[in-house]
Design a protein around this motif. Structure first.
Motif, PDB file in Angstrom:
ATOM      1  N   ALA A 136      81.941  68.875  64.544  1.00  0.00           N
ATOM      2  CA  ALA A 136      83.021  68.484  65.448  1.00  0.00           C
ATOM      3  C   ALA A 136      84.376  68.729  64.772  1.00  0.00           C
ATOM      4  CB  ALA A 136      82.850  67.026  65.864  1.00  0.00           C
ATOM      5  N   GLN A 137      84.677  70.000  64.486  1.00  0.00           N
ATOM      6  CA  GLN A 137      85.889  70.334  63.747  1.00  0.00           C
ATOM      7  C   GLN A 137      87.162  69.926  64.489  1.00  0.00           C
ATOM      8  OE1 GLN A 137      83.262  72.457  63.921  1.00  0.00           O
ATOM      9  NE2 GLN A 137      82.712  72.595  61.765  1.00  0.00           N
ATOM     10  N   LYS A 138      87.217  70.178  65.792  1.00  0.00           N
ATOM     11  CA  LYS A 138      88.422  69.817  66.548  1.00  0.00           C
ATOM     12  C   LYS A 138      88.610  68.299  66.561  1.00  0.00           C
ATOM     13  CE  LYS A 138      88.863  71.983  70.528  1.00  0.00           C
ATOM     14  NZ  LYS A 138      88.602  72.787  71.749  1.00  0.00           N
ATOM     15  N   SER A 139      87.528  67.564  66.717  1.00  0.00           N
ATOM     16  CA  SER A 139      87.620  66.099  66.692  1.00  0.00           C
ATOM     17  C   SER A 139      88.071  65.616  65.326  1.00  0.00           C
ATOM     18  CB  SER A 139      86.270  65.471  67.044  1.00  0.00           C
ATOM     19  OG  SER A 139      85.903  65.782  68.359  1.00  0.00           O
ATOM     20  N   ALA A 140      87.556  66.252  64.272  1.00  0.00           N
ATOM     21  CA  ALA A 140      87.935  65.869  62.905  1.00  0.00           C
ATOM     22  C   ALA A 140      89.430  66.089  62.679  1.00  0.00           C
ATOM     23  CB  ALA A 140      87.114  66.663  61.893  1.00  0.00           C
ATOM     24  N   GLN A 141      89.946  67.231  63.115  1.00  0.00           N
ATOM     25  CA  GLN A 141      91.367  67.514  62.945  1.00  0.00           C
ATOM     26  C   GLN A 141      92.227  66.570  63.784  1.00  0.00           C
ATOM     27  OE1 GLN A 141      92.684  69.397  60.600  1.00  0.00           O
ATOM     28  NE2 GLN A 141      90.578  69.745  59.971  1.00  0.00           N
ATOM     29  N   THR A 142      91.776  66.274  65.001  1.00  0.00           N
ATOM     30  CA  THR A 142      92.501  65.324  65.856  1.00  0.00           C
ATOM     31  C   THR A 142      92.520  63.950  65.213  1.00  0.00           C
ATOM     32  OG1 THR A 142      91.900  66.563  67.844  1.00  0.00           O
ATOM     33  CG2 THR A 142      92.563  64.260  68.150  1.00  0.00           C
ATOM     34  N   PHE A 143      91.383  63.553  64.664  1.00  0.00           N
ATOM     35  CA  PHE A 143      91.290  62.255  63.981  1.00  0.00           C
ATOM     36  C   PHE A 143      92.315  62.169  62.858  1.00  0.00           C
ATOM     37  CE2 PHE A 143      89.296  59.743  60.512  1.00  0.00           C
ATOM     38  CZ  PHE A 143      89.346  58.492  61.115  1.00  0.00           C
ATOM     39  N   LEU A 144      92.372  63.198  62.003  1.00  0.00           N
ATOM     40  CA  LEU A 144      93.327  63.189  60.888  1.00  0.00           C
ATOM     41  C   LEU A 144      94.769  63.113  61.378  1.00  0.00           C
ATOM     42  CD1 LEU A 144      92.010  65.717  58.223  1.00  0.00           C
ATOM     43  CD2 LEU A 144      91.858  63.228  58.228  1.00  0.00           C
ATOM     44  N   SER A 145      95.076  63.847  62.434  1.00  0.00           N
ATOM     45  CA  SER A 145      96.460  63.813  62.911  1.00  0.00           C
ATOM     46  C   SER A 145      96.796  62.466  63.543  1.00  0.00           C
ATOM     47  CB  SER A 145      96.730  64.961  63.886  1.00  0.00           C
ATOM     48  OG  SER A 145      96.081  64.761  65.106  1.00  0.00           O
ATOM     49  N   GLU A 146      95.842  61.852  64.243  1.00  0.00           N
ATOM     50  CA  GLU A 146      96.106  60.556  64.871  1.00  0.00           C
ATOM     51  C   GLU A 146      96.310  59.434  63.858  1.00  0.00           C
ATOM     52  OE1 GLU A 146      93.246  59.611  67.881  1.00  0.00           O
ATOM     53  OE2 GLU A 146      93.957  61.202  69.202  1.00  0.00           O
ATOM     54  N   ILE A 147      95.620  59.506  62.723  1.00  0.00           N
ATOM     55  CA  ILE A 147      95.811  58.466  61.701  1.00  0.00           C
ATOM     56  C   ILE A 147      96.886  58.861  60.686  1.00  0.00           C
ATOM     57  CG2 ILE A 147      93.470  57.572  61.970  1.00  0.00           C
ATOM     58  CD1 ILE A 147      92.810  58.961  59.258  1.00  0.00           C
ATOM     59  N   ARG A 148      97.500  60.003  60.916  1.00  0.00           N
ATOM     60  CA  ARG A 148      98.594  60.511  60.064  1.00  0.00           C
ATOM     61  C   ARG A 148      98.168  60.636  58.598  1.00  0.00           C
ATOM     62  NH1 ARG A 148     100.792  57.132  63.894  1.00  0.00           N
ATOM     63  NH2 ARG A 148     102.363  58.087  65.231  1.00  0.00           N
ATOM     64  N   TRP A 149      97.021  61.275  58.385  1.00  0.00           N
ATOM     65  CA  TRP A 149      96.488  61.491  57.037  1.00  0.00           C
ATOM     66  C   TRP A 149      97.309  62.564  56.341  1.00  0.00           C
ATOM     67  CZ3 TRP A 149      92.510  58.891  54.677  1.00  0.00           C
ATOM     68  CH2 TRP A 149      92.088  59.397  53.451  1.00  0.00           C
ATOM     69  N   GLU A 150      97.763  62.288  55.108  1.00  0.00           N
ATOM     70  CA  GLU A 150      98.601  63.244  54.387  1.00  0.00           C
ATOM     71  C   GLU A 150      98.058  63.605  53.010  1.00  0.00           C
ATOM     72  OE1 GLU A 150     102.521  61.630  54.352  1.00  0.00           O
ATOM     73  OE2 GLU A 150     102.699  61.677  56.533  1.00  0.00           O
ATOM     74  N   LYS A 151      96.897  63.089  52.640  1.00  0.00           N
ATOM     75  CA  LYS A 151      96.345  63.351  51.313  1.00  0.00           C
ATOM     76  C   LYS A 151      95.340  64.495  51.358  1.00  0.00           C
ATOM     77  CE  LYS A 151      96.787  58.563  49.874  1.00  0.00           C
ATOM     78  NZ  LYS A 151      96.115  57.410  49.316  1.00  0.00           N
ATOM     79  N   ASN A 152      95.085  65.085  50.186  1.00  0.00           N
ATOM     80  CA  ASN A 152      94.048  66.102  50.079  1.00  0.00           C
ATOM     81  C   ASN A 152      92.678  65.439  50.238  1.00  0.00           C
ATOM     82  OD1 ASN A 152      95.840  68.200  49.608  1.00  0.00           O
ATOM     83  ND2 ASN A 152      95.799  67.877  47.398  1.00  0.00           N
ATOM     84  N   ILE A 153      91.727  66.188  50.773  1.00  0.00           N
ATOM     85  CA  ILE A 153      90.390  65.650  51.017  1.00  0.00           C
ATOM     86  C   ILE A 153      89.357  66.537  50.333  1.00  0.00           C
ATOM     87  CG2 ILE A 153      88.636  65.197  52.767  1.00  0.00           C
ATOM     88  CD1 ILE A 153      90.899  64.571  54.708  1.00  0.00           C
ATOM     89  N   THR A 154      88.455  65.901  49.607  1.00  0.00           N
ATOM     90  CA  THR A 154      87.314  66.596  49.023  1.00  0.00           C
ATOM     91  C   THR A 154      86.075  66.070  49.720  1.00  0.00           C
ATOM     92  OG1 THR A 154      88.436  66.710  46.887  1.00  0.00           O
ATOM     93  CG2 THR A 154      86.043  67.066  46.895  1.00  0.00           C
ATOM     94  N   LEU A 155      85.350  66.959  50.384  1.00  0.00           N
ATOM     95  CA  LEU A 155      84.170  66.549  51.134  1.00  0.00           C
ATOM     96  C   LEU A 155      82.943  66.464  50.241  1.00  0.00           C
ATOM     97  CD1 LEU A 155      84.417  68.669  54.390  1.00  0.00           C
ATOM     98  CD2 LEU A 155      85.090  66.300  54.033  1.00  0.00           C
ATOM     99  N   GLY A 156      82.073  65.536  50.587  1.00  0.00           N
ATOM    100  CA  GLY A 156      80.781  65.435  49.921  1.00  0.00           C
ATOM    101  C   GLY A 156      79.781  66.376  50.567  1.00  0.00           C
ATOM    102  N   GLU A 157      78.618  66.437  49.990  1.00  0.00           N
ATOM    103  CA  GLU A 157      77.551  67.289  50.515  1.00  0.00           C
ATOM    104  C   GLU A 157      76.978  66.693  51.800  1.00  0.00           C
ATOM    105  OE1 GLU A 157      76.386  70.264  49.227  1.00  0.00           O
ATOM    106  OE2 GLU A 157      78.150  70.116  47.950  1.00  0.00           O
ATOM    107  N   PRO A 158      76.515  67.555  52.719  1.00  0.00           N
ATOM    108  CA  PRO A 158      75.848  67.041  53.921  1.00  0.00           C
ATOM    109  C   PRO A 158      74.597  66.265  53.534  1.00  0.00           C
ATOM    110  CG  PRO A 158      76.373  69.377  54.164  1.00  0.00           C
ATOM    111  CD  PRO A 158      76.664  69.000  52.738  1.00  0.00           C
ATOM    112  N   PRO A 159      74.226  65.257  54.229  1.00  0.00           N
ATOM    113  CA  PRO A 159      74.786  64.825  55.512  1.00  0.00           C
ATOM    114  C   PRO A 159      76.008  63.931  55.365  1.00  0.00           C
ATOM    115  CG  PRO A 159      72.915  63.448  55.003  1.00  0.00           C
ATOM    116  CD  PRO A 159      73.030  64.465  53.887  1.00  0.00           C
ATOM    117  N   GLY A 160      76.421  63.607  54.157  1.00  0.00           N
ATOM    118  CA  GLY A 160      77.606  62.786  53.948  1.00  0.00           C
ATOM    119  C   GLY A 160      77.268  61.315  53.777  1.00  0.00           C
ATOM    120  N   PHE A 161      78.215  60.589  53.204  1.00  0.00           N
ATOM    121  CA  PHE A 161      78.029  59.183  52.878  1.00  0.00           C
ATOM    122  C   PHE A 161      77.790  58.325  54.116  1.00  0.00           C
ATOM    123  CE2 PHE A 161      79.722  54.923  52.205  1.00  0.00           C
ATOM    124  CZ  PHE A 161      79.027  54.532  51.079  1.00  0.00           C
ATOM    125  N   LEU A 162      78.626  58.471  55.133  1.00  0.00           N
ATOM    126  CA  LEU A 162      78.516  57.621  56.320  1.00  0.00           C
ATOM    127  C   LEU A 162      77.166  57.790  57.003  1.00  0.00           C
ATOM    128  CD1 LEU A 162      80.048  55.579  58.068  1.00  0.00           C
ATOM    129  CD2 LEU A 162      80.934  57.504  59.386  1.00  0.00           C
TER     130      LEU A 162
END
Length: 115
Positions: free
Chosen positions: A56-82
């Protein structure tokens, strides 16, 4: 790909982690307790990571813009922590005595409740 049932990621060593989390921040021991803002930041990171891992790339980008995220992000391996922790929670939830006849669960989760 998203399926109806979360994958089972239960391992015996997770029981110790879950049991330790309740006493991890004992009263009067606030030296290493994360702040509310740190907790919110981590959750936001894990939500973003989850959205990317499920495609859900578009949702992910929308999420970041809505919460006004300004830091660099390092992703974990799939499936991810959550997703991994959701699977542990769901397994334990399904194995509770009042739900185990109607919900698929692992034998380890059942043993956790029966202990």
């Amino acid at each position: 790909m998203v399926t109806g049932q979360p994958r089972r990621l239960w391992r015996a060593d997770r029981r110790a982690t879950i049991g330790a989390s309740a006493s991890m921040y004992a009263k009067g021991k606030s030296s290493n307790v994360p702040s509310d803002s740190q907790a919110r930041e981590k959750l936001a990171l894990y939500v973003y990571e989850y959205l990317l891992h499920v495609g859900a790339q578009k949702s992910a980008q929308t999420f970041l813009s809505e919460i006004r995220w300004e830091k660099n992000i390092t992703l974990g391996e799939p499936p991810g922590f959550l997703h991994s922790w959701w699977c542990v929670f769901w397994d334990l939830y399904c194995a509770a005595p009042e739900r185990r006849d109607t919900c698929e669960h692992s034998s380890e989760a059942k043993a956790f409740h029966d202990y």
